[in-house]
Design an enzyme around this catalytic site. Structure first.
Site, PDB file in Angstrom:
ATOM      1  N   UNK A  25       1.023  -1.033   0.463  1.00  5.83           N
ATOM      2  CA  UNK A  25       0.066   0.107   0.764  1.00  5.83           C
ATOM      3  C   UNK A  25       1.066   1.237  -0.257  1.00  5.83           C
ATOM      4  N   LYS A  28       0.048   4.138  -3.241  1.00 10.15           N
ATOM      5  CA  LYS A  28      -1.048   5.315  -2.909  1.00 10.15           C
ATOM      6  C   LYS A  28      -0.557   5.870  -3.283  1.00 10.15           C
ATOM      7  CE  LYS A  28      -4.317   2.622  -0.319  1.00 10.15           C
ATOM      8  NZ  LYS A  28      -5.446   2.935   0.549  1.00 10.15           N
ATOM      9  N   GLY A  46     -13.720  10.435  -0.643  1.00 11.34           N
ATOM     10  CA  GLY A  46     -15.121   9.851   0.311  1.00 11.34           C
ATOM     11  C   GLY A  46     -15.086   8.445   0.861  1.00 11.34           C
ATOM     12  N   ASP A  66      -9.093  -3.055  -4.711  1.00 11.42           N
ATOM     13  CA  ASP A  66      -7.612  -2.411  -4.440  1.00 11.42           C
ATOM     14  C   ASP A  66      -6.325  -3.164  -5.307  1.00 11.42           C
ATOM     15  OD1 ASP A  66      -5.145  -1.337  -3.124  1.00 11.42           O
ATOM     16  OD2 ASP A  66      -6.782  -1.470  -0.917  1.00 11.42           O
ATOM     17  N   ASP A  89     -11.939  -3.847   3.166  1.00 12.06           N
ATOM     18  CA  ASP A  89     -12.733  -2.476   2.890  1.00 12.06           C
ATOM     19  C   ASP A  89     -14.537  -2.524   3.511  1.00 12.06           C
ATOM     20  OD1 ASP A  89     -11.026  -0.497   2.586  1.00 12.06           O
ATOM     21  OD2 ASP A  89     -10.824  -0.901   0.304  1.00 12.06           O
ATOM     22  N   GLN A 142      -9.118 -10.253 -14.844  1.00 12.45           N
ATOM     23  CA  GLN A 142      -7.908  -9.348 -15.176  1.00 12.45           C
ATOM     24  C   GLN A 142      -7.104  -9.652 -15.020  1.00 12.45           C
ATOM     25  OE1 GLN A 142      -8.422  -8.887 -18.326  1.00 12.45           O
ATOM     26  NE2 GLN A 142      -7.831  -7.229 -18.498  1.00 12.45           N
ATOM     27  N   ASP A 244     -10.474   1.677   7.687  1.00 13.55           N
ATOM     28  CA  ASP A 244      -9.133   0.497   7.709  1.00 13.55           C
ATOM     29  C   ASP A 244      -8.159   0.932   8.050  1.00 13.55           C
ATOM     30  OD1 ASP A 244      -9.817   0.834   4.954  1.00 13.55           O
ATOM     31  OD2 ASP A 244      -8.765  -1.455   4.091  1.00 13.55           O
TER      32      ASP A 244
END
EC number: 2.7.9.3
Length: 364
Positions: A25, A28, A46, A66, A89, A142, A244
């Site tokens: 992470u 990000k 949000g 994510d 999430d 995918q 989270d």
């Protein structure tokens, strides 16, 4: 749920982290930059999940996505961590059950064909196994080629409007509970220094390889641990709001959560539970990761939950009884009604917060 580091009958064919510069992470986009990119689009950053009305009365679709680059070398555990991170999430909404998952995968073009086949297959297996552990299933996704490996996905739940906890109802007098320790990204980075002599020399006077491996194994298991029990207990103990803790760090995510609240409030964080040894390493290097400032990225971190103090104490007790892993009361929800301006909702870490050094407990 039992989690264990897989026994290896053979060496890794390659180190996943050798094929990416950004990890977990930590990839990000910074929070301030993201806010500017989203200016005029919806509600900014949000909530952790999207909430979509369906054509059926009182039935909504809760969905999140994510993905990230590898932060551990073991592709099987990389898949498990990625799946746990996607699901968190949903869990932050008090949603225990995920109806469906999609997997997103990028196979590295910088690997040999053998390395690519080996690593991709194990990442898929780890992701799928963790989805099954969560009571869900992977029905599609995918797969593409990319220089850096990528793994992640989409998690979806269909449920009634009264079956989830919208993260907006924190009230003054609540406390903040955290269900996993901080420091995962820091731990991963220091572990990688073991194979980089010029960096290891900077810290080998205050740590050793055995200590580093011990906390890294703990961090790996912590990141792979599902927040599902926490989601279930959120409902039992009447949680008012949650998020989270991932790429924006404890301060970034708590600030975003505060700004989503309906009442004018402020979060004050007074305690930071940190994986043992991470503080001394941060101190030794003059805080390069800003762990004590609350802005160090976390990967597949814990739930940060607002609830009454009485319920929080019961929550922490029960989650330990079930998972043998601690949760902590780390902050307070403060009344800001004198401001009459919800746009000023924020979160702060108090000066000289209490530091809890969390012992590496791999009894998952």
């Amino acid at each position: 749920m039992s989690i264990s580091i897989k026994d290896k009958k053979e060496e890794l064919l390659c180190r996943l982290t050798d094929f990416t510069k950004l990890k977990g992470u930590g990839c990000k986009v910074p929070q301030a930059e993201l806010l500017s990119l989203l200016d005029g689009i919806g509600e900014g950053i949000g909530y952790d999940c999207s909430i979509s009305q369906t054509k059926f009365p009182d039935i909504v679709m809760i969905q999140t996505t994510d993905f990230f680059f590898p932060l551990v070398d073991d592709p099987y555990f990389q898949g498990k961590i990625a799946c746990a991170n996607v699901l968190s999430d949903l869990y932050s909404f008090g949603i225990e059950d995920c109806d469906n998952m999609l997997m997103l995968l990028a196979c590295s073009t910088d690997m040999t064909a053998e390395q690519r086949q080996w690593s991709s297959k194990l990442m898929i297996q780890g992701f799928n196994d963790q989805a099954i552990c969560a009571g869900s299933k992977v029905s599609g996704g995918q797969t593409v080629k990319n220089p850096w490996p990528i793994v992640g996905g989409v998690a979806t739940s269909i449920l009634k409007t009264n079956e989830f906890i919208k993260p907006v109802n924190a009230v003054p007098g609540d406390v903040l509970v955290l269900t996993k320790p901080l420091g995962t990204q820091v731990c991963v980075n220091f572990h990688q220094w073991l194979s980089k002599p010029e960096r290891w020399e900077k810290i080998n006077t205050i740590t050793n390889a055995e200590e580093c491996e011990q906390v890294f194994n703990y961090a790996t298991l912590s990141m792979a641990r599902l927040n599902r029990v926490g989601a279930r207990l959120m409902k039992k103990y009447n949680a008012h709001a949650a998020t989270d803790v991932t790429g924006f760090g404890i301060l970034g995510h708590s600030t975003n959560l505060a700004q989503n609240q309906l009442l004018p409030i402020r979060f004050e964080i007074h305690t930071l539970p940190i994986i043992k040894h991470m503080k001394k390493l941060e101190d030794h290097l003059n805080h390069p990761f800003k762990l004590l400032k609350g802005t160090s990225a976390e990967t597949s971190g814990g739930l940060l939950i607002s609830m009454s103090r009485e319920n929080a104490e019961a929550f922490c007790k029960e989650i330990y009884e079930i998972e043998k892993q601690p949760a902590w009361i780390i902050g307070d929800v403060i009344d800001q009604s004198s401001n009459y301006d919800r746009s000023k909702n924020t979160s702060i870490i108090l000066e000289n917060p209490k530091i809890i050094e969390v012992e590496p407990n791999t009894n998952f």
